[in-house]
Design an enzyme around this catalytic site. Structure first.
Site, PDB file in Angstrom:
ATOM      1  N   TYR A  66      24.886  30.756  18.888  1.00  0.00           N
ATOM      2  CA  TYR A  66      25.064  31.771  19.934  1.00  0.00           C
ATOM      3  C   TYR A  66      25.771  31.136  21.131  1.00  0.00           C
ATOM      4  O   TYR A  66      25.287  30.181  21.716  1.00  0.00           O
ATOM      5  CB  TYR A  66      23.686  32.318  20.322  1.00  0.00           C
ATOM      6  CG  TYR A  66      23.678  33.340  21.449  1.00  0.00           C
ATOM      7  CD1 TYR A  66      24.688  34.283  21.596  1.00  0.00           C
ATOM      8  CD2 TYR A  66      22.620  33.368  22.355  1.00  0.00           C
ATOM      9  CE1 TYR A  66      24.651  35.218  22.620  1.00  0.00           C
ATOM     10  CE2 TYR A  66      22.571  34.305  23.377  1.00  0.00           C
ATOM     11  CZ  TYR A  66      23.595  35.225  23.503  1.00  0.00           C
ATOM     12  OH  TYR A  66      23.554  36.149  24.520  1.00  0.00           O
TER      13      TYR A  66
ATOM     14  N   SER B  22      28.381  32.229  38.125  1.00  0.00           N
ATOM     15  CA  SER B  22      27.698  33.451  38.564  1.00  0.00           C
ATOM     16  C   SER B  22      26.223  33.142  38.772  1.00  0.00           C
ATOM     17  O   SER B  22      25.747  33.079  39.885  1.00  0.00           O
ATOM     18  CB  SER B  22      27.894  34.583  37.545  1.00  0.00           C
ATOM     19  OG  SER B  22      29.235  35.029  37.578  1.00  0.00           O
TER      20      SER B  22
ATOM     21  N   CYS C 265      15.414  36.887  31.343  1.00  0.00           N
ATOM     22  CA  CYS C 265      15.236  36.006  32.496  1.00  0.00           C
ATOM     23  C   CYS C 265      15.972  36.598  33.697  1.00  0.00           C
ATOM     24  O   CYS C 265      17.190  36.728  33.683  1.00  0.00           O
ATOM     25  CB  CYS C 265      15.799  34.623  32.176  1.00  0.00           C
ATOM     26  SG  CYS C 265      15.832  33.535  33.587  1.00  0.00           S
TER      27      CYS C 265
ATOM     28  N   HIS D 288      23.300  29.454  34.849  1.00  0.00           N
ATOM     29  CA  HIS D 288      22.344  29.163  33.777  1.00  0.00           C
ATOM     30  C   HIS D 288      22.967  28.514  32.551  1.00  0.00           C
ATOM     31  O   HIS D 288      22.297  28.324  31.544  1.00  0.00           O
ATOM     32  CB  HIS D 288      21.596  30.436  33.365  1.00  0.00           C
ATOM     33  CG  HIS D 288      20.507  30.812  34.314  1.00  0.00           C
ATOM     34  ND1 HIS D 288      20.708  30.882  35.668  1.00  0.00           N
ATOM     35  CD2 HIS D 288      19.198  31.121  34.126  1.00  0.00           C
ATOM     36  CE1 HIS D 288      19.571  31.231  36.262  1.00  0.00           C
ATOM     37  NE2 HIS D 288      18.641  31.380  35.350  1.00  0.00           N
TER      38      HIS D 288
ATOM     39  N   HIS E 196       9.152  39.468  18.749  1.00  0.00           N
ATOM     40  CA  HIS E 196       9.683  38.135  18.513  1.00  0.00           C
ATOM     41  C   HIS E 196       8.533  37.135  18.369  1.00  0.00           C
ATOM     42  O   HIS E 196       7.381  37.432  18.698  1.00  0.00           O
ATOM     43  CB  HIS E 196      10.726  37.722  19.559  1.00  0.00           C
ATOM     44  CG  HIS E 196      10.207  37.391  20.914  1.00  0.00           C
ATOM     45  ND1 HIS E 196      11.035  37.030  21.953  1.00  0.00           N
ATOM     46  CD2 HIS E 196       8.954  37.350  21.421  1.00  0.00           C
ATOM     47  CE1 HIS E 196      10.298  36.796  23.024  1.00  0.00           C
ATOM     48  NE2 HIS E 196       9.045  36.974  22.736  1.00  0.00           N
TER      49      HIS E 196
ATOM     50  N   SER F  91      29.598  25.665  34.291  1.00  0.00           N
ATOM     51  CA  SER F  91      30.049  26.455  35.433  1.00  0.00           C
ATOM     52  C   SER F  91      30.094  25.647  36.730  1.00  0.00           C
ATOM     53  O   SER F  91      30.567  26.139  37.745  1.00  0.00           O
ATOM     54  CB  SER F  91      29.131  27.671  35.627  1.00  0.00           C
ATOM     55  OG  SER F  91      27.782  27.263  35.750  1.00  0.00           O
TER      56      SER F  91
ATOM     57  N   ASN G 150      26.107  31.972  24.185  1.00  0.00           N
ATOM     58  CA  ASN G 150      25.368  31.884  25.443  1.00  0.00           C
ATOM     59  C   ASN G 150      24.311  30.774  25.438  1.00  0.00           C
ATOM     60  O   ASN G 150      23.763  30.454  26.493  1.00  0.00           O
ATOM     61  CB  ASN G 150      24.703  33.225  25.774  1.00  0.00           C
ATOM     62  CG  ASN G 150      25.532  34.058  26.741  1.00  0.00           C
ATOM     63  OD1 ASN G 150      26.444  33.548  27.390  1.00  0.00           O
ATOM     64  ND2 ASN G 150      25.219  35.333  26.839  1.00  0.00           N
ATOM     65  N   TYR G 151      23.996  30.232  24.261  1.00  0.00           N
ATOM     66  CA  TYR G 151      23.142  29.042  24.207  1.00  0.00           C
ATOM     67  C   TYR G 151      24.060  27.844  23.981  1.00  0.00           C
ATOM     68  O   TYR G 151      24.004  27.158  22.970  1.00  0.00           O
ATOM     69  CB  TYR G 151      22.097  29.161  23.090  1.00  0.00           C
ATOM     70  CG  TYR G 151      21.074  30.252  23.290  1.00  0.00           C
ATOM     71  CD1 TYR G 151      20.784  30.728  24.571  1.00  0.00           C
ATOM     72  CD2 TYR G 151      20.383  30.797  22.216  1.00  0.00           C
ATOM     73  CE1 TYR G 151      19.837  31.729  24.750  1.00  0.00           C
ATOM     74  CE2 TYR G 151      19.432  31.795  22.401  1.00  0.00           C
ATOM     75  CZ  TYR G 151      19.166  32.257  23.671  1.00  0.00           C
ATOM     76  OH  TYR G 151      18.219  33.246  23.846  1.00  0.00           O
TER      77      TYR G 151
HETATM   78  C1  LIG Z   1      16.119  30.349  31.635  1.00  0.00           C
HETATM   79  C2  LIG Z   1      17.184  30.994  30.792  1.00  0.00           C
HETATM   80  C3  LIG Z   1      16.897  32.181  30.123  1.00  0.00           C
HETATM   81  C4  LIG Z   1      17.870  32.818  29.349  1.00  0.00           C
HETATM   82  N1  LIG Z   1      17.559  33.984  28.701  1.00  0.00           N
HETATM   83  C5  LIG Z   1      18.500  34.605  27.953  1.00  0.00           C
HETATM   84  C6  LIG Z   1      18.217  35.833  27.267  1.00  0.00           C
HETATM   85  O1  LIG Z   1      17.118  36.371  27.347  1.00  0.00           O
HETATM   86  N2  LIG Z   1      19.189  36.391  26.524  1.00  0.00           N
HETATM   87  C7  LIG Z   1      20.427  35.830  26.413  1.00  0.00           C
HETATM   88  O2  LIG Z   1      21.275  36.406  25.731  1.00  0.00           O
HETATM   89  N3  LIG Z   1      20.724  34.675  27.047  1.00  0.00           N
HETATM   90  C8  LIG Z   1      19.790  34.058  27.808  1.00  0.00           C
HETATM   91  N4  LIG Z   1      20.111  32.887  28.442  1.00  0.00           N
HETATM   92  C9  LIG Z   1      21.452  32.332  28.291  1.00  0.00           C
HETATM   93  C10 LIG Z   1      22.409  32.967  29.301  1.00  0.00           C
HETATM   94  O3  LIG Z   1      22.786  34.249  28.831  1.00  0.00           O
HETATM   95  C11 LIG Z   1      23.671  32.099  29.451  1.00  0.00           C
HETATM   96  O4  LIG Z   1      23.324  30.832  29.920  1.00  0.00           O
HETATM   97  C12 LIG Z   1      24.688  32.767  30.383  1.00  0.00           C
HETATM   98  O5  LIG Z   1      25.959  32.256  30.128  1.00  0.00           O
HETATM   99  C13 LIG Z   1      24.313  32.542  31.824  1.00  0.00           C
HETATM  100  O6  LIG Z   1      25.157  33.247  32.690  1.00  0.00           O
HETATM  101  P1  LIG Z   1      25.238  32.767  34.220  1.00  0.00           P
HETATM  102  O7  LIG Z   1      26.209  33.615  34.912  1.00  0.00           O
HETATM  103  O8  LIG Z   1      23.852  32.677  34.751  1.00  0.00           O
HETATM  104  O9  LIG Z   1      25.701  31.274  34.022  1.00  0.00           O
HETATM  105  P2  LIG Z   1      26.893  30.396  34.623  1.00  0.00           P
HETATM  106  O10 LIG Z   1      26.426  28.997  34.398  1.00  0.00           O
HETATM  107  O11 LIG Z   1      27.259  30.809  35.980  1.00  0.00           O
HETATM  108  O12 LIG Z   1      28.089  30.725  33.637  1.00  0.00           O
HETATM  109  C14 LIG Z   1      28.052  30.528  32.251  1.00  0.00           C
HETATM  110  C15 LIG Z   1      29.480  30.490  31.698  1.00  0.00           C
HETATM  111  O13 LIG Z   1      30.147  31.707  32.018  1.00  0.00           O
HETATM  112  C16 LIG Z   1      31.255  31.457  32.884  1.00  0.00           C
HETATM  113  N5  LIG Z   1      31.253  32.487  33.927  1.00  0.00           N
HETATM  114  C17 LIG Z   1      30.226  32.783  34.757  1.00  0.00           C
HETATM  115  N6  LIG Z   1      30.574  33.786  35.571  1.00  0.00           N
HETATM  116  C18 LIG Z   1      31.842  34.126  35.261  1.00  0.00           C
HETATM  117  C19 LIG Z   1      32.756  35.094  35.772  1.00  0.00           C
HETATM  118  N7  LIG Z   1      32.399  35.916  36.768  1.00  0.00           N
HETATM  119  N8  LIG Z   1      33.991  35.155  35.248  1.00  0.00           N
HETATM  120  C20 LIG Z   1      34.347  34.323  34.246  1.00  0.00           C
HETATM  121  N9  LIG Z   1      33.526  33.397  33.711  1.00  0.00           N
HETATM  122  C21 LIG Z   1      32.285  33.298  34.217  1.00  0.00           C
HETATM  123  C22 LIG Z   1      31.007  30.090  33.466  1.00  0.00           C
HETATM  124  O14 LIG Z   1      32.203  29.487  33.898  1.00  0.00           O
HETATM  125  C23 LIG Z   1      30.347  29.390  32.314  1.00  0.00           C
HETATM  126  O15 LIG Z   1      31.313  29.000  31.383  1.00  0.00           O
HETATM  127  C24 LIG Z   1      19.150  32.242  29.228  1.00  0.00           C
HETATM  128  C25 LIG Z   1      19.431  31.053  29.885  1.00  0.00           C
HETATM  129  C26 LIG Z   1      18.464  30.417  30.666  1.00  0.00           C
HETATM  130  C27 LIG Z   1      18.793  29.127  31.359  1.00  0.00           C
END
Ligand SMILES: Cc1cc2nc3c(=O)[nH]c(=O)nc-3n(C[C@H](O)[C@H](O)[C@H](O)COP(=O)(O)OP(=O)(O)OC[C@H]3O[C@@H](n4cnc5c(N)ncnc54)[C@H](O)[C@@H]3O)c2cc1C
Ligand SMILES: *[C@@H]1O[C@H](CO)[C@@H](O)[C@H](O)[C@H]1NC(C)=O
Ligand SMILES: *[C@@H]1O[C@H](CO)[C@@H](O)[C@H](O)[C@H]1NC(C)=O
Ligand SMILES: *[C@@H]1O[C@H](CO)[C@@H](O)[C@H](O)[C@H]1NC(C)=O
Ligand SMILES: *[C@@H]1O[C@H](CO)[C@@H](O)[C@H](O)[C@H]1NC(C)=O
Ligand SMILES: *[C@@H]1O[C@H](CO)[C@@H](O)[C@H](O)[C@H]1NC(C)=O
Ligand SMILES: *[C@@H]1O[C@H](CO)[C@@H](O)[C@H](O)[C@H]1NC(C)=O
Length: 523
Positions: free
Chosen positions: A462, A102, A167, A105, A280, A111, A464-465
């Protein structure tokens, strides 16, 4: 064209004559044969030979550490559910793995990279946001960014918002399915706590909503990560009411100004603050003067859901040592606070939140911890000493409590609620590939150092990290036992339920990745 469906096949066939191998032709024929008749033709599938392949693949790679990783055989950029359905069916037929992206990140690039032949489904076309202020909800496409979501809400109301990360380029697909927290989560909970419905395409290509997927699966995708269960297409989110005026301050303290002591105090009070008050602590290295050795500074950044007057009466009572006065506070709208925490000037138009380009030129490694008991002074001092060794390191300490304390730890897969004072994010970034080993080595030493001071059994992390150091599934026949360690760290007592839900939803483990929820047994 006589038959639209035939038209699609001809289009792909034409592309394939010039570019593709016969496997590609058969994948693409499979793809078009599973689409309903349509008179619209899309550019959906890109092979490695396509001129757009590279720019699409690179478009949302946030961590340069993975820019040279193995590449997907195809990039699929769906416009609708049918395209996703066809991709899933044909990937199974062609024994290809699928990665869903998506916002791109993911800290470990899961992903868009894989060690086995794979396809990336990139959802960037699926990003419409439909906001209904009257009924206080929004439907948002999984490929939308947080910035697009926030922008769309603020375009319709200045007293509504959504509690998710700060972000703006993070994608809602990964973020919300993995939890999602930001500056107003002490008042409203995680992003995942505010999902009221979802559309997902499952392993059989069926489009499910909350009702048809059932409460177990709906529970699992609100924190357990979407990637283990299917392709999330869209979320229905409950909007929250924010006041017309919010207030921010940022106070930076050096070691000489007593930063260590302030962090010590912060640990014991920030989680108990009123839920309107979020402060924070960001620990960073500074080098005020090139003749001096680098040192550490701590920035206490605040978002308050209310006016300066109320904020001051609260913070001057609970944290007088910070020395915050009226001059340090700025009142603004909620959407301006989004700009502020994203690093933009609040005078900027909210349009900048629509910019999806990240253009990162850095590699990074992140890790996380949770703290249940305040870290003693000596522990903090040792930590700051290690931080100073690496100039690009950043630690963010995020206070829990408030709404997080009220929600049951089994309500969603995200388990770290009432017993936790704060979460820590460790981050380090670098420019040149040669430094990767050294930087990651430092990060692992820091993590080891922190062990006595943070949560144990499990050492909470966490999701998401994402951190592959915590453990990974082996391909392709993962057993429950071998991968339980990292699963417990992310999900604690919720892990077993996730495994049960996964086993029913995807018994053959098609949606496998290095840290997907394992199935109880492979059938
Ligand atoms: C610069 C930066 C700032 C951030 N700030 C925060 C913050 O303030 N708070 C917080 O909680 N987190 C934060 N994060 C972490 C962020 O929440 C996670 O990295 C999150 O998983 C990113 O989602 P994405 O869709 O961008 O990533 P992607 O890399 O696209 O996906 C992440 C994971 O989810 C899966 N996925 C994505 N889309 C789907 C879908 N539609 N269906 C099923 N699976 C899917 C992917 O396969 C992968 O396993 C931050 C990360 C970065 C790099
Ligand atoms: C790319 O094109 C070359 C020939 O031009 C062909 O040999 C190769 O198989 C193609 N690769 C893919 C992934 O389509
Ligand atoms: C596609 O079909 C719809 C409905 O049949 C029709 O209204 C539309 O004009 C068609 N579009 C094209 C480009 O042929
Ligand atoms: C990627 O490969 C290029 C060319 O070999 C190299 O210069 C670069 O350092 C590599 N980048 C990473 C992050 O490994
Ligand atoms: C508050 O603002 C004043 C005046 O600008 C400044 O001197 C002071 O350092 C600030 N205080 C904090 C805690 O940042
Ligand atoms: C979007 O952001 C990128 C990266 O910060 C920047 O280079 C670019 O100029 C921005 N685009 C627009 C249209 O503002
Ligand atoms: C997994 O596969 C490997 C290699 O194919 C095999 O040696 C191993 O026994 C398998 N494990 C299980 C639990 O099936």
């Amino acid at each position: 064209m006589a038959s639209p469906k035939f038209g699609m096949s001809i289009l792909f066939f034409f592309l394939c004559i010039s570019f593709c191998s016969s496997t590609d032709q058969s994948f693409q024929q499979c793809f078009s044969s599973h689409l309903p008749p349509s008179n619209i033709t899309y550019d959906v599938i890109f092979t490695q030979n396509s001129s757009q392949y590279s720019s699409i693949l690179q478009s949302s790679i946030r961590n340069l550490r993975f820019s040279n990783a193995s590449k997907p055989r195809y990039l699929v950029t769906p416009y609708n559910e049918d395209h996703i359905q066809a991709t899933i069916i044909c990937s199974k037929e062609h024994h290809m793995h699928v990665r869903v992206r998506s916002g791109g990140h993911d800290y470990e690039g899961l992903s868009y990279i894989s060690d086995v032949p794979f396809i990336v489904i990139d959802l960037f076309h699926i990003r419409s946001v439909m906001v209904d202020i009257k009924n206080e909800y929004a439907w948002v496409g999984a490929g939308a960014t947080l910035g697009e979501l926030y922008y769309s809400i603020s375009a319709k109301s200045n007293v509504h918002g959504f509690p998710a990360g700060s972000c703006p380029t993070v994608g809602v697909g990964g973020h919300i399915s993995g939890g999602g927290f930001g500056t107003i989560f002490r008042k409203y909970g995680l992003a995942a706590d505010n999902v009221i419905d979802a559309k997902m395409i499952d392993v059989n290509g069926n489009v499910l909503d909350r009702k048809s997927m059932g409460e177990d699966l709906f529970w699992a995708i609100r924190g357990g990560g979407g990637a283990s269960f299917g392709v999330i297409f869209s979320w229905k989110l409950k909007l929250v009411r924010v006041p017309p005026t919010v207030t921010v301050f940022k106070t930076v303290k050096s070691l000489e100004q007593g930063a260590t002591k302030l962090v010590q105090k912060w640990q014991n009070i920030a989680y108990k603050f009123h839920h309107d008050l979020f402060v924070h602590a960001v620990i960073q290295v500074t080098n005020p003067n090139s003749n001096q050795n680098p040192t550490v500074q701590v920035s206490f950044d605040c978002l308050f859901l209310g006016t300066t007057e109320r904020l001051l009466s609260s913070i001057q009572r609970s944290f007088p040592e910070l020395g915050v006065t009226q001059e340090n506070c700025t009142e603004m709208s909620w959407i301006q606070s989004v700009l502020y925490f994203a690093g933009y000037s609040i005078a900027e138009s909210a349009d900048v939140l629509l910019n999806r380009t990240t253009q990162s030129t850095q590699s990074f490694k992140g890790k996380s911890d949770y703290v249940k008991e305040a870290i003693p002074k000596t522990g903090l001092e040792g930590l700051l000493k290690m931080v100073v060794e690496e100039e690009t390191s950043v630690l963010i300490l995020t206070p829990y409590g408030g709404r997080m304390k009220q929600i049951k730890s089994s309500a969603t897969p995200f388990p770290y609620r009432s017993e936790y004072l704060y979460g820590i994010q460790y981050m380090i970034s670098w420019d040149v590939a040669e430094e990767t080993g050294k930087r990651i080595g430092w990060m692992r030493r820091l993590y080891k150092y922190m062990e006595p001071y943070v949560s144990t059994a499990p050492r909470a992390a966490y999701f998401n990290y994402r951190d592959l150091d915590l453990g990974r599934n082996s391909y392709p026949n993962t057993s429950y036992v071998e991968s339980s360690e990292w699963g417990l760290k992310y999900f604690n007592h919720n892990f077993n339920r996730l495994v049960r839900v996964k086993t029913l939803a995807d018994p053959h483990n098609f949606f496998w990745n290095e840290q997907s929820i394992p199935v109880l047994r492979l059938e």
